[in-house]
Design a protein around this motif. Sequence first.
Motif, PDB file in Angstrom:
ATOM      1  N   PRO A 146       0.831  -1.206   0.000  1.00 48.21           N
ATOM      2  CA  PRO A 146       0.000   0.000   0.000  1.00 48.21           C
ATOM      3  C   PRO A 146       0.864   1.255   0.000  1.00 48.21           C
ATOM      4  O   PRO A 146       1.939   1.282   0.598  1.00 48.21           O
ATOM      5  N   ARG A 147       0.397   2.269  -0.709  1.00 49.68           N
ATOM      6  CA  ARG A 147       1.149   3.518  -0.789  1.00 49.68           C
ATOM      7  C   ARG A 147       0.908   4.350   0.450  1.00 49.68           C
ATOM      8  O   ARG A 147      -0.219   4.462   0.931  1.00 49.68           O
ATOM      9  N   ARG A 148       1.995   4.913   0.949  1.00 48.84           N
ATOM     10  CA  ARG A 148       1.874   5.773   2.123  1.00 48.84           C
ATOM     11  C   ARG A 148       1.444   7.156   1.692  1.00 48.84           C
ATOM     12  O   ARG A 148       1.870   7.651   0.666  1.00 48.84           O
ATOM     13  N   GLY A 149       0.645   7.790   2.519  1.00 54.91           N
ATOM     14  CA  GLY A 149       0.279   9.172   2.274  1.00 54.91           C
ATOM     15  C   GLY A 149       1.377  10.100   2.735  1.00 54.91           C
ATOM     16  O   GLY A 149       2.401   9.670   3.274  1.00 54.91           O
ATOM     17  N   ARG A 150       1.173  11.379   2.537  1.00 57.33           N
ATOM     18  CA  ARG A 150       2.172  12.353   2.967  1.00 57.33           C
ATOM     19  C   ARG A 150       2.088  12.567   4.461  1.00 57.33           C
ATOM     20  O   ARG A 150       1.045  12.391   5.067  1.00 57.33           O
ATOM     21  N   GLY A 151       3.195  12.971   5.048  1.00 55.54           N
ATOM     22  CA  GLY A 151       3.203  13.300   6.463  1.00 55.54           C
ATOM     23  C   GLY A 151       3.540  12.106   7.337  1.00 55.54           C
ATOM     24  O   GLY A 151       3.789  10.993   6.875  1.00 55.54           O
ATOM     25  N   ARG A 152       3.523  12.360   8.605  1.00 58.96           N
ATOM     26  CA  ARG A 152       3.878  11.343   9.588  1.00 58.96           C
ATOM     27  C   ARG A 152       2.711  10.379   9.774  1.00 58.96           C
ATOM     28  O   ARG A 152       1.568  10.807   9.931  1.00 58.96           O
ATOM     29  N   PRO A 153       2.960   9.071   9.801  1.00 58.40           N
ATOM     30  CA  PRO A 153       1.852   8.133  10.020  1.00 58.40           C
ATOM     31  C   PRO A 153       1.336   8.235  11.447  1.00 58.40           C
ATOM     32  O   PRO A 153       2.083   8.576  12.367  1.00 58.40           O
ATOM     33  N   PRO A 154       0.064   7.972  11.659  1.00 58.71           N
ATOM     34  CA  PRO A 154      -0.488   8.081  13.014  1.00 58.71           C
ATOM     35  C   PRO A 154       0.070   6.982  13.911  1.00 58.71           C
ATOM     36  O   PRO A 154       0.428   5.892  13.457  1.00 58.71           O
ATOM     37  N   LYS A 155       0.134   7.298  15.202  1.00 55.73           N
ATOM     38  CA  LYS A 155       0.606   6.310  16.176  1.00 55.73           C
ATOM     39  C   LYS A 155      -0.440   5.217  16.344  1.00 55.73           C
ATOM     40  O   LYS A 155      -1.643   5.496  16.357  1.00 55.73           O
ATOM     41  N   PRO A 156      -0.001   3.963  16.500  1.00 54.33           N
ATOM     42  CA  PRO A 156      -0.984   2.897  16.736  1.00 54.33           C
ATOM     43  C   PRO A 156      -1.579   3.043  18.138  1.00 54.33           C
ATOM     44  O   PRO A 156      -0.881   3.380  19.094  1.00 54.33           O
TER      45      PRO A 156
END
Length: 190
Positions: A85-95
């Motif tokens: 899957p392609r990552r979006g822009r910015g920092r990924p959210p914390k689980p």
Amino acid sequence: MAAEEVNRPPSLPPYPEMILAAIEALNEQNGSNKTSISKYIESKYGELPASHTTLLTHHLNRMKDTGELVFWKNNYMKPDPSAPPRRGRGRPPKPKDPSPPGAILAPARPRGRPPKDPNAPPKPMKQKVTSTGSGKPRGRPRKMARPTGGMSGTSTTTATTVPMATGTGRPRGRPPKVKNPSVTEVSVQN
């Protein structure tokens, strides 16, 4: 029934089906853009509602958001199941950590500063530090009061009395304009 379903003639299939059929039929390597999808649907189904472009844009955006289509370099394509899957822009959210079963959760704190306790004893006052070690007081020195009476602080001219700056012997500000009596106006006659 939704408003977009009412505007569609009964012979047309739903827009998501038409869009997927158009992408499969066009079979472009890098995907199909909105214009080519729209032209294919118009050529195949003929009579389309007046709001066709709006409905197409809405359904393409919704299918992109749900993951049914991938939008890449202004083209829409079906997602490859083997591709990561392609990552979006910015920092990924914390689980988010799931709480253990049976754990008691404390109530959430309200927003803002908590109110002062009326029964709490007053805080002790801090002592002011008067010297910094250099012997001079901190900050800008206070203005000195203007001297009253006497001629010691003033300079006398023929017309006015101007207060003098202390210590320099010169008055403060711009000096008064002096008319030079030696220069006279000469009128030129023809």
